[in-house]
Design a protein around this motif. Structure first.
Motif, PDB file in Angstrom:
ATOM      1  N   CYS A   1      -8.031   4.029   6.248  1.00 41.06           N
ATOM      2  CA  CYS A   1      -8.563   4.374   4.921  1.00 41.06           C
ATOM      3  C   CYS A   1      -9.899   3.684   4.704  1.00 41.06           C
ATOM      4  O   CYS A   1     -10.846   4.284   4.198  1.00 41.06           O
ATOM      5  N   GLU A   2      -9.965   2.416   5.093  1.00 36.64           N
ATOM      6  CA  GLU A   2     -11.189   1.663   4.866  1.00 36.64           C
ATOM      7  C   GLU A   2     -12.351   2.250   5.644  1.00 36.64           C
ATOM      8  O   GLU A   2     -13.498   2.163   5.225  1.00 36.64           O
ATOM      9  N   SER A   3     -12.045   2.847   6.799  1.00 40.90           N
ATOM     10  CA  SER A   3     -13.122   3.424   7.605  1.00 40.90           C
ATOM     11  C   SER A   3     -13.322   4.900   7.294  1.00 40.90           C
ATOM     12  O   SER A   3     -14.153   5.556   7.912  1.00 40.90           O
ATOM     13  N   GLY A   4     -12.545   5.449   6.346  1.00 36.24           N
ATOM     14  CA  GLY A   4     -12.728   6.844   5.957  1.00 36.24           C
ATOM     15  C   GLY A   4     -12.237   7.838   6.986  1.00 36.24           C
ATOM     16  O   GLY A   4     -12.723   8.965   7.055  1.00 36.24           O
TER      17      GLY A   4
ATOM     18  N   LEU B   1       2.256   6.593   6.572  1.00 40.25           N
ATOM     19  CA  LEU B   1       1.863   6.032   5.282  1.00 40.25           C
ATOM     20  C   LEU B   1       1.576   7.137   4.270  1.00 40.25           C
ATOM     21  O   LEU B   1       1.243   8.264   4.640  1.00 40.25           O
ATOM     22  N   ALA B   2       1.709   6.768   3.005  1.00 41.52           N
ATOM     23  CA  ALA B   2       1.515   7.751   1.928  1.00 41.52           C
ATOM     24  C   ALA B   2       0.108   8.333   1.933  1.00 41.52           C
ATOM     25  O   ALA B   2      -0.098   9.451   1.468  1.00 41.52           O
ATOM     26  N   CYS B   3      -0.856   7.596   2.466  1.00 40.44           N
ATOM     27  CA  CYS B   3      -2.241   8.078   2.483  1.00 40.44           C
ATOM     28  C   CYS B   3      -2.462   9.155   3.532  1.00 40.44           C
ATOM     29  O   CYS B   3      -3.517   9.781   3.565  1.00 40.44           O
TER      30      CYS B   3
ATOM     31  N   MET C   1      -7.444  -0.992   2.085  1.00 35.33           N
ATOM     32  CA  MET C   1      -6.570  -0.372   1.089  1.00 35.33           C
ATOM     33  C   MET C   1      -5.128  -0.472   1.570  1.00 35.33           C
ATOM     34  O   MET C   1      -4.842  -0.388   2.755  1.00 35.33           O
ATOM     35  N   GLN C   2      -4.222  -0.628   0.613  1.00 37.27           N
ATOM     36  CA  GLN C   2      -2.806  -0.735   0.947  1.00 37.27           C
ATOM     37  C   GLN C   2      -2.112   0.588   0.644  1.00 37.27           C
ATOM     38  O   GLN C   2      -2.371   1.221  -0.369  1.00 37.27           O
TER      39      GLN C   2
END
Ligand SMILES: [Zn+2]
Length: 70
Positions: free
Chosen positions: A59-62, A20-22, A1-2
């Motif tokens: 993000c990809e790994s949660g 990052l925004a996440c 995810m970007q």
């Protein structure tokens, strides 16, 4: 995810870390010739990369959000 860059801080070694925004952090090192990110060493360069999207492996790994330093 970007996820777009929203800000920066430096770690204990002085390496730049993008926020990052996440809610995750990602090192944005400039260690030539392995990692070339000349923009990260100047305030203008960092400012110009605000909003730029980075691939976020966390993000990809949660992974849970990283604690934001004060
Ligand atoms: Zn993330």
């Amino acid at each position: 995810m970007q996820s777009p860059i929203t800000g920066y801080h430096q770690d204990e070694l002085g390496d730049w870390v993008a926020q990052l925004a996440c809610g995750h952090h990602q090192h944005v090192r400039h260690h030539p010739p392995w990692t070339e990110r000349p923009w990260v060493v100047t305030p203008q360069g960092r400012q110009a990369m605000i909003g730029h999207r980075l691939d976020c492996k966390k993000c990809e790994s949660g992974a849970p959000p990283d604690p934001r330093p004060v």
